[in-house]
Design a protein around this motif. Structure first.
Motif, PDB file in Angstrom:
ATOM      1  N   GLU A 148       0.830  -1.207   0.000  1.00 50.01           N
ATOM      2  CA  GLU A 148       0.000   0.000   0.000  1.00 50.01           C
ATOM      3  C   GLU A 148       0.867   1.259   0.000  1.00 50.01           C
ATOM      4  O   GLU A 148       0.578   2.219  -0.722  1.00 50.01           O
ATOM      5  CB  GLU A 148      -0.950   0.000   1.202  1.00 50.01           C
ATOM      6  CG  GLU A 148      -1.955  -1.134   1.183  1.00 50.01           C
ATOM      7  CD  GLU A 148      -3.026  -0.992   0.131  1.00 50.01           C
ATOM      8  OE1 GLU A 148      -2.761  -0.502  -0.995  1.00 50.01           O
ATOM      9  OE2 GLU A 148      -4.167  -1.371   0.425  1.00 50.01           O
ATOM     10  N   LEU A 149       1.938   1.266   0.790  1.00 47.58           N
ATOM     11  CA  LEU A 149       2.837   2.415   0.802  1.00 47.58           C
ATOM     12  C   LEU A 149       3.509   2.586  -0.561  1.00 47.58           C
ATOM     13  O   LEU A 149       3.612   3.703  -1.074  1.00 47.58           O
ATOM     14  CB  LEU A 149       3.889   2.264   1.901  1.00 47.58           C
ATOM     15  CG  LEU A 149       3.369   2.363   3.337  1.00 47.58           C
ATOM     16  CD1 LEU A 149       4.453   1.977   4.323  1.00 47.58           C
ATOM     17  CD2 LEU A 149       2.830   3.760   3.626  1.00 47.58           C
ATOM     18  N   ALA A 150       3.948   1.476  -1.158  1.00 47.94           N
ATOM     19  CA  ALA A 150       4.578   1.536  -2.483  1.00 47.94           C
ATOM     20  C   ALA A 150       3.594   2.020  -3.541  1.00 47.94           C
ATOM     21  O   ALA A 150       3.994   2.657  -4.520  1.00 47.94           O
ATOM     22  CB  ALA A 150       5.135   0.162  -2.868  1.00 47.94           C
ATOM     23  N   GLY A 151       2.318   1.745  -3.330  1.00 39.63           N
ATOM     24  CA  GLY A 151       1.280   2.177  -4.263  1.00 39.63           C
ATOM     25  C   GLY A 151       0.861   3.623  -4.087  1.00 39.63           C
ATOM     26  O   GLY A 151      -0.009   4.108  -4.805  1.00 39.63           O
ATOM     27  N   GLY A 152       1.444   4.303  -3.108  1.00 36.33           N
ATOM     28  CA  GLY A 152       1.159   5.720  -2.949  1.00 36.33           C
ATOM     29  C   GLY A 152       0.349   6.097  -1.726  1.00 36.33           C
ATOM     30  O   GLY A 152       0.133   7.280  -1.464  1.00 36.33           O
ATOM     31  N   ASP A 178      -3.502   7.554   5.257  1.00 34.33           N
ATOM     32  CA  ASP A 178      -4.447   6.776   4.451  1.00 34.33           C
ATOM     33  C   ASP A 178      -4.648   5.386   5.054  1.00 34.33           C
ATOM     34  O   ASP A 178      -5.776   4.896   5.164  1.00 34.33           O
ATOM     35  CB  ASP A 178      -3.949   6.612   3.009  1.00 34.33           C
ATOM     36  CG  ASP A 178      -3.858   7.905   2.229  1.00 34.33           C
ATOM     37  OD1 ASP A 178      -4.603   8.860   2.540  1.00 34.33           O
ATOM     38  OD2 ASP A 178      -3.017   7.959   1.298  1.00 34.33           O
ATOM     39  N   LEU A 179      -3.530   4.746   5.421  1.00 33.14           N
ATOM     40  CA  LEU A 179      -3.613   3.399   5.997  1.00 33.14           C
ATOM     41  C   LEU A 179      -4.336   3.407   7.335  1.00 33.14           C
ATOM     42  O   LEU A 179      -5.124   2.492   7.625  1.00 33.14           O
ATOM     43  CB  LEU A 179      -2.212   2.797   6.156  1.00 33.14           C
ATOM     44  CG  LEU A 179      -1.597   2.242   4.879  1.00 33.14           C
ATOM     45  CD1 LEU A 179      -0.112   1.997   5.052  1.00 33.14           C
ATOM     46  CD2 LEU A 179      -2.298   0.966   4.468  1.00 33.14           C
ATOM     47  N   LEU A 180      -4.080   4.412   8.142  1.00 28.11           N
ATOM     48  CA  LEU A 180      -4.755   4.502   9.439  1.00 28.11           C
ATOM     49  C   LEU A 180      -6.249   4.714   9.270  1.00 28.11           C
ATOM     50  O   LEU A 180      -7.057   4.168  10.036  1.00 28.11           O
ATOM     51  CB  LEU A 180      -4.128   5.623  10.274  1.00 28.11           C
ATOM     52  CG  LEU A 180      -2.686   5.370  10.707  1.00 28.11           C
ATOM     53  CD1 LEU A 180      -2.096   6.624  11.330  1.00 28.11           C
ATOM     54  CD2 LEU A 180      -2.576   4.180  11.640  1.00 28.11           C
ATOM     55  N   ALA A 181      -6.641   5.470   8.256  1.00 29.63           N
ATOM     56  CA  ALA A 181      -8.065   5.672   7.980  1.00 29.63           C
ATOM     57  C   ALA A 181      -8.705   4.376   7.483  1.00 29.63           C
ATOM     58  O   ALA A 181      -9.847   4.060   7.845  1.00 29.63           O
ATOM     59  CB  ALA A 181      -8.251   6.792   6.956  1.00 29.63           C
TER      60      ALA A 181
END
Length: 78
Positions: free
Chosen positions: A33-37, A42-45
């Protein structure tokens, strides 16, 4: 808290892949997910059960894993 307190691996959970403790969220998923931008925010949401420290631990775990890898030179196809 050290990343090893937050990252665990159990053959009964996600086929033994490293996950954030108490979840089925893999380190691999976080990195993809981080590599995808996506950002930490965003991840926490998307995963309210996670904390910023969980995400930092996943990244630190990955850094440690790569540090231990032997790297071979790759040549580009001509």
């Amino acid at each position: 808290m050290h990343e090893m307190d937050r990252i665990t691996s159990d053959p009964e959970v996600m086929l033994g892949k490293p996950v954030i403790r108490g979840t089925r969220i893999t380190v691999e998923h976080v990195l993809e997910e981080l590599a995808g931008g996506m950002t930490f925010d965003d991840l926490l949401a998307a995963h309210p059960q996670l904390t910023r420290e969980d995400l930092s631990a996943a990244v630190a775990f990955a850094v440690d894993a790569v540090r231990l890898e032997r790297v071979r030179t790759l040549r580009a196809a001509s």
